[in-house]
Motif scaffolding. Structure first.
Motif, PDB file in Angstrom:
ATOM      1  N   GLY A  87      18.451  -1.649 -13.328  1.00  0.00           N
ATOM      2  CA  GLY A  87      17.477  -1.169 -14.315  1.00  0.00           C
ATOM      3  C   GLY A  87      16.368  -0.361 -13.654  1.00  0.00           C
ATOM      4  O   GLY A  87      16.465   0.030 -12.487  1.00  0.00           O
ATOM      5  N   ALA A  88      15.292  -0.134 -14.417  1.00  0.00           N
ATOM      6  CA  ALA A  88      14.201   0.728 -13.943  1.00  0.00           C
ATOM      7  C   ALA A  88      13.477   0.105 -12.757  1.00  0.00           C
ATOM      8  O   ALA A  88      13.293  -1.110 -12.690  1.00  0.00           O
ATOM      9  CB  ALA A  88      13.219   0.974 -15.083  1.00  0.00           C
ATOM     10  N   ALA A  89      13.052   0.960 -11.845  1.00  0.00           N
ATOM     11  CA  ALA A  89      12.308   0.492 -10.673  1.00  0.00           C
ATOM     12  C   ALA A  89      10.877   0.111 -11.069  1.00  0.00           C
ATOM     13  O   ALA A  89      10.348   0.580 -12.070  1.00  0.00           O
ATOM     14  CB  ALA A  89      12.286   1.588  -9.605  1.00  0.00           C
ATOM     15  N   GLU A  90      10.259  -0.721 -10.248  1.00  0.00           N
ATOM     16  CA  GLU A  90       8.870  -1.095 -10.447  1.00  0.00           C
ATOM     17  C   GLU A  90       7.956   0.122 -10.236  1.00  0.00           C
ATOM     18  O   GLU A  90       8.381   1.143  -9.696  1.00  0.00           O
ATOM     19  CB  GLU A  90       8.478  -2.191  -9.441  1.00  0.00           C
ATOM     20  CG  GLU A  90       9.008  -3.573  -9.780  1.00  0.00           C
ATOM     21  CD  GLU A  90      10.496  -3.746  -9.534  1.00  0.00           C
ATOM     22  OE1 GLU A  90      11.166  -2.784  -9.113  1.00  0.00           O
ATOM     23  OE2 GLU A  90      11.000  -4.845  -9.788  1.00  0.00           O
ATOM     24  N   VAL A  91       6.709  -0.041 -10.629  1.00  0.00           N
ATOM     25  CA  VAL A  91       5.749   1.050 -10.437  1.00  0.00           C
ATOM     26  C   VAL A  91       5.038   0.877  -9.091  1.00  0.00           C
ATOM     27  O   VAL A  91       4.502  -0.197  -8.781  1.00  0.00           O
ATOM     28  CB  VAL A  91       4.697   1.061 -11.570  1.00  0.00           C
ATOM     29  CG1 VAL A  91       3.639   2.126 -11.301  1.00  0.00           C
ATOM     30  CG2 VAL A  91       5.382   1.308 -12.908  1.00  0.00           C
ATOM     31  N   LEU A  92       5.060   1.930  -8.311  1.00  0.00           N
ATOM     32  CA  LEU A  92       4.387   1.918  -6.999  1.00  0.00           C
ATOM     33  C   LEU A  92       3.355   3.035  -6.979  1.00  0.00           C
ATOM     34  O   LEU A  92       3.557   4.086  -7.582  1.00  0.00           O
ATOM     35  CB  LEU A  92       5.416   2.219  -5.895  1.00  0.00           C
ATOM     36  CG  LEU A  92       5.634   1.139  -4.822  1.00  0.00           C
ATOM     37  CD1 LEU A  92       6.226  -0.099  -5.470  1.00  0.00           C
ATOM     38  CD2 LEU A  92       6.592   1.653  -3.739  1.00  0.00           C
ATOM     39  N   THR A  93       2.288   2.825  -6.272  1.00  0.00           N
ATOM     40  CA  THR A  93       1.302   3.909  -6.116  1.00  0.00           C
ATOM     41  C   THR A  93       1.602   4.668  -4.816  1.00  0.00           C
ATOM     42  O   THR A  93       2.278   4.160  -3.929  1.00  0.00           O
ATOM     43  CB  THR A  93      -0.132   3.347  -6.020  1.00  0.00           C
ATOM     44  OG1 THR A  93      -0.222   2.578  -4.812  1.00  0.00           O
ATOM     45  CG2 THR A  93      -0.464   2.487  -7.224  1.00  0.00           C
ATOM     46  N   GLN A  94       1.014   5.870  -4.728  1.00  0.00           N
ATOM     47  CA  GLN A  94       1.158   6.662  -3.501  1.00  0.00           C
ATOM     48  C   GLN A  94       0.595   5.886  -2.309  1.00  0.00           C
ATOM     49  O   GLN A  94       1.159   5.910  -1.215  1.00  0.00           O
ATOM     50  CB  GLN A  94       0.377   7.980  -3.640  1.00  0.00           C
ATOM     51  CG  GLN A  94       0.961   8.933  -4.654  1.00  0.00           C
ATOM     52  CD  GLN A  94       1.776  10.050  -4.001  1.00  0.00           C
ATOM     53  OE1 GLN A  94       1.983  10.035  -2.789  1.00  0.00           O
ATOM     54  NE2 GLN A  94       2.245  10.992  -4.795  1.00  0.00           N
ATOM     55  N   ALA A  95      -0.521   5.204  -2.541  1.00  0.00           N
ATOM     56  CA  ALA A  95      -1.152   4.456  -1.444  1.00  0.00           C
ATOM     57  C   ALA A  95      -0.224   3.358  -0.938  1.00  0.00           C
ATOM     58  O   ALA A  95      -0.110   3.109   0.269  1.00  0.00           O
ATOM     59  CB  ALA A  95      -2.480   3.847  -1.919  1.00  0.00           C
ATOM     60  N   GLU A  96       0.443   2.705  -1.881  1.00  0.00           N
ATOM     61  CA  GLU A  96       1.382   1.665  -1.474  1.00  0.00           C
ATOM     62  C   GLU A  96       2.520   2.264  -0.649  1.00  0.00           C
ATOM     63  O   GLU A  96       2.936   1.702   0.374  1.00  0.00           O
ATOM     64  CB  GLU A  96       1.927   0.935  -2.713  1.00  0.00           C
ATOM     65  CG  GLU A  96       0.902  -0.020  -3.319  1.00  0.00           C
ATOM     66  CD  GLU A  96       1.335  -0.598  -4.666  1.00  0.00           C
ATOM     67  OE1 GLU A  96       1.015  -1.770  -4.912  1.00  0.00           O
ATOM     68  OE2 GLU A  96       1.968   0.128  -5.469  1.00  0.00           O
ATOM     69  N   VAL A  97       3.026   3.403  -1.098  1.00  0.00           N
ATOM     70  CA  VAL A  97       4.113   4.059  -0.358  1.00  0.00           C
ATOM     71  C   VAL A  97       3.681   4.342   1.081  1.00  0.00           C
ATOM     72  O   VAL A  97       4.423   4.101   2.032  1.00  0.00           O
ATOM     73  CB  VAL A  97       4.557   5.352  -1.064  1.00  0.00           C
ATOM     74  CG1 VAL A  97       5.406   6.213  -0.131  1.00  0.00           C
ATOM     75  CG2 VAL A  97       5.330   5.029  -2.329  1.00  0.00           C
ATOM     76  N   LEU A  98       2.477   4.843   1.244  1.00  0.00           N
ATOM     77  CA  LEU A  98       1.997   5.160   2.594  1.00  0.00           C
ATOM     78  C   LEU A  98       1.900   3.896   3.448  1.00  0.00           C
ATOM     79  O   LEU A  98       2.291   3.878   4.611  1.00  0.00           O
ATOM     80  CB  LEU A  98       0.637   5.861   2.521  1.00  0.00           C
ATOM     81  CG  LEU A  98       0.682   7.262   1.903  1.00  0.00           C
ATOM     82  CD1 LEU A  98      -0.725   7.858   1.812  1.00  0.00           C
ATOM     83  CD2 LEU A  98       1.596   8.203   2.706  1.00  0.00           C
ATOM     84  N   LYS A  99       1.388   2.836   2.846  1.00  0.00           N
ATOM     85  CA  LYS A  99       1.254   1.575   3.569  1.00  0.00           C
ATOM     86  C   LYS A  99       2.621   1.027   3.978  1.00  0.00           C
ATOM     87  O   LYS A  99       2.829   0.627   5.135  1.00  0.00           O
ATOM     88  CB  LYS A  99       0.541   0.558   2.656  1.00  0.00           C
ATOM     89  CG  LYS A  99       0.352  -0.821   3.257  1.00  0.00           C
ATOM     90  CD  LYS A  99      -0.418  -1.702   2.267  1.00  0.00           C
ATOM     91  CE  LYS A  99      -0.534  -3.129   2.771  1.00  0.00           C
ATOM     92  NZ  LYS A  99      -1.185  -4.001   1.770  1.00  0.00           N
ATOM     93  N   TYR A 100       3.575   1.040   3.046  1.00  0.00           N
ATOM     94  CA  TYR A 100       4.906   0.474   3.334  1.00  0.00           C
ATOM     95  C   TYR A 100       5.649   1.346   4.348  1.00  0.00           C
ATOM     96  O   TYR A 100       6.428   0.838   5.159  1.00  0.00           O
ATOM     97  CB  TYR A 100       5.741   0.344   2.056  1.00  0.00           C
ATOM     98  CG  TYR A 100       5.083  -0.474   0.972  1.00  0.00           C
ATOM     99  CD1 TYR A 100       3.978  -1.293   1.240  1.00  0.00           C
ATOM    100  CD2 TYR A 100       5.556  -0.440  -0.332  1.00  0.00           C
ATOM    101  CE1 TYR A 100       3.371  -2.029   0.248  1.00  0.00           C
ATOM    102  CE2 TYR A 100       4.960  -1.184  -1.336  1.00  0.00           C
ATOM    103  CZ  TYR A 100       3.859  -1.970  -1.050  1.00  0.00           C
ATOM    104  OH  TYR A 100       3.252  -2.694  -2.034  1.00  0.00           O
ATOM    105  N   THR A 101       5.428   2.638   4.266  1.00  0.00           N
ATOM    106  CA  THR A 101       6.074   3.544   5.224  1.00  0.00           C
ATOM    107  C   THR A 101       5.594   3.230   6.639  1.00  0.00           C
ATOM    108  O   THR A 101       6.397   3.092   7.573  1.00  0.00           O
ATOM    109  CB  THR A 101       5.759   5.014   4.875  1.00  0.00           C
ATOM    110  OG1 THR A 101       6.268   5.289   3.574  1.00  0.00           O
ATOM    111  CG2 THR A 101       6.389   5.961   5.883  1.00  0.00           C
TER     112      THR A 101
END
Lengths: 376, 376
Positions: free
Chosen positions: B329-343
């Protein structure tokens, strides 16, 4: 989907894998016994590599190089006595199936007092010398099995010690040791390995794990087949390059993992008589009988044979027979009396009754011998 | 063809395999500790079966049923103290990856004094309590691996104990315990298993043995996929019958055998952040990222992806994405800031640098997160 899977041997595969992983040896102790045949391990470089690895780790060693082809029970007691006299911590078995199988029995007998009459009864304690296996032919797969197959003169056949305690702790699989192996030995051992993979798929103990390994093993045989045929046709082992040698080594090892799960079937049961009484090489004996047994299976369980042919990249059993003929050439001459004797012997082997998805009748066993040796 | 293969766990598979093989337990001692979560093992019949098998063999037992999802380091020390206080001889781990992984760490800590700061350093002696694994979900494959994956609050991620000494001695694989598992858990764990098989084929440690097992694992996933899709569409676990449960159990076990050889890759490295910071289920996290990483690999190593798609019975990566979408199903909502942190977090995980045939750059990791969560 009831099955058991167990194959605890740690496998290192690749060129120079012994010397590159020599630290592994150290964990087994300070004194090793090398178990091997009289000459081949000295010629193919394997013994030198083992010695270099032992010396690199400061491990002492003694050498027992008296293992004959189709090793006898007596030889294993002799080796065990040698191990005890020299107080070795572990065994490095170098060679084809004969030294590896003999070494496993020695590992057991060096730590446990087992009378000859009890040797094949499966009742052992846990105590055993660790065995490191270094295969130099691609056939038995003994480097990854719990079997020690010995010539048992009392029973006029080969008999197996079967116990999880004799799984080699480590196998070093380096195909370079096979370079220079004669054409006939190469083909016979390769056909033995193929027979393991195929018989594994025809065993009542076949499982999804063993079948996955068997199919991969068969694919490696198929990859190697064209150059093996060329080597046979030209009687020239030099066409068998490192790539083919490696394909065959992987074929044999994977097939060993298979029979560690499944055991063998009617083919091996029948082949043992050919080896014992007619001195026909073990792998060749299996190869002469393999397609005949597949034909018997096909009558009642055609899907089993279709699956095997599919892994072979074939659609007809006839294609497979043709390939085996090309590799093995004409069969030996057998008399009707010999067929009757071998039939009576084969039907007593437990792998027929206890292990075949399709159990051949005594008549069918006889017919298979007759067909394979063109007596019908 | 350099590789190592090692998977010493003895697997018994099939309905009622614990009770039918209860004699196996006896060889490990006279007192067992059951390690499990709070409730599921009691509901799905697995704990009753284990208790029946122990009682049949006259083995005493104590129960530690305090393992939470994503078990913490603290929990494993607590369990080890319990094991020591009760002087148990072996551990039976019952449940999904959490109890099995926690039990492995307890088995180690019950026999060795390891400070928390040294827990993940890989330097242990050989001493460990034997672990018997009874999986009740089809996901981690922990029943056949040498990994104990724990929530490591100090490092803000999951960290693994990796050691051959924590391979379970025996695994009992009985798919009946999965009957009744909710649709979401079933799908998430199945996708985790699939991710193991696929990532195994994308690891630099992939070998012919692990690839053969991985392809077989993938085929079992494919067999189970139509009914999983139906279960998701109808939100009804009752369509997941015993056959599908067994297919998934085999898929997960085979995939466990794969990662025991190969480890995981960028997908798991990235997924850990999603689980740690966003509480996205582990298998789901991998599933959301899997096709994105395959797309990255495809750019430079298209044959690797073709082989995987072939095992999936597909020709295009798009088909695989569609299947994952249908299941997850649909993916959760992530923010750009979260993406940077997880990266930033993911690129420090050693499985990216040390284990991927195709190592994604930091930019590619970021892009994968962006694509997977529709931020690009």
């Amino acid at each position: 989907m009831n099955y058991t899977y167990h194959m605890p041997t740690k496998v290192f595969s690749g060129n120079h894998c012994i010397i590159e992983n020599s630290h592994v040896l150290k964990s087994f102790g300070n004194k090793a016994m090398l178990v091997t045949g009289r000459s081949s391990a000295k010629k193919n470089g394997s013994q030198d590599d083992v010695v270099a690895a032992l010396e690199k780790q400061g491990i002492e060693y003694v050498v027992f190089d008296q293992v004959m082809a189709n090793p006898t029970v007596a030889c294993t007691y002799e080796g065990a006595a040698f191990a005890k006299a020299n107080q070795v911590d572990f065994i490095v078995a170098i060679g084809g199936g004969s030294p590896m199988d003999a070494a496993k029995a020695m590992a057991l007998l060096a730590k446990q007092d087992v009378a000859e009459a009890d040797l094949f009864n499966g009742q052992y304690s846990e105590d055993v010398l660790p065995v490191i296996a270094v295969p130099t032919t691609a056939g038995t797969g003994s480097e990854v099995t719990q079997y020690s197959i010995l010539t048992n003169d009392a029973a006029e056949t080969k008999t197996s010690i079967v116990s999880d305690i004799i799984f080699p702790k480590v196998a070093f699989v380096d195909a370079r040791y096979m370079l220079g192996l004669p054409v006939t030995t190469t083909v016979n051992t390769a056909v033995d390995a193929l027979s393991h993979a195929i018989e594994g798929m025809l065993s009542i103990r076949a499982s999804l794990v063993s079948d996955a390994l068997a199919k991969e093993s068969i694919r490696f045989f198929v990859k190697a087949a064209p150059l093996m045929c060329e080597a046979v046709a030209r009687n020239d082992a030099s066409v068998l390059d490192e790539r083919v040698r490696n394909d065959l080594m992987q074929c044999a090892m994977l097939a060993g993992m298979v029979i560690a799960q499944t055991g063998t079937t009617a083919v091996h049961a029948m082949g043992y008589s050919l080896t014992y009484f007619k001195d026909i090489d073990h792998g060749r004996a299996n190869g002469l009988l393999l397609a005949e047994y597949m034909a018997v299976v096909q009558e009642s369980e055609p899907q089993l044979i279709t699956d095997i042919l599919s892994a072979l990249g074939m659609t007809e059993l006839g294609q497979f027979k043709a390939l085996l003929n090309q590799l093995l050439g004409a069969a030996e001459v057998l008399t009707q009396a010999e067929v009757l004797k071998y039939t009576a012997k084969a039907v007593t082997v437990k792998s027929i009754e206890g292990n075949c998805k399709v159990k051949p009748s005594e008549d069918e066993v006889k017919s298979m011998f007759m067909e394979a040796f063109h007596l019908s």
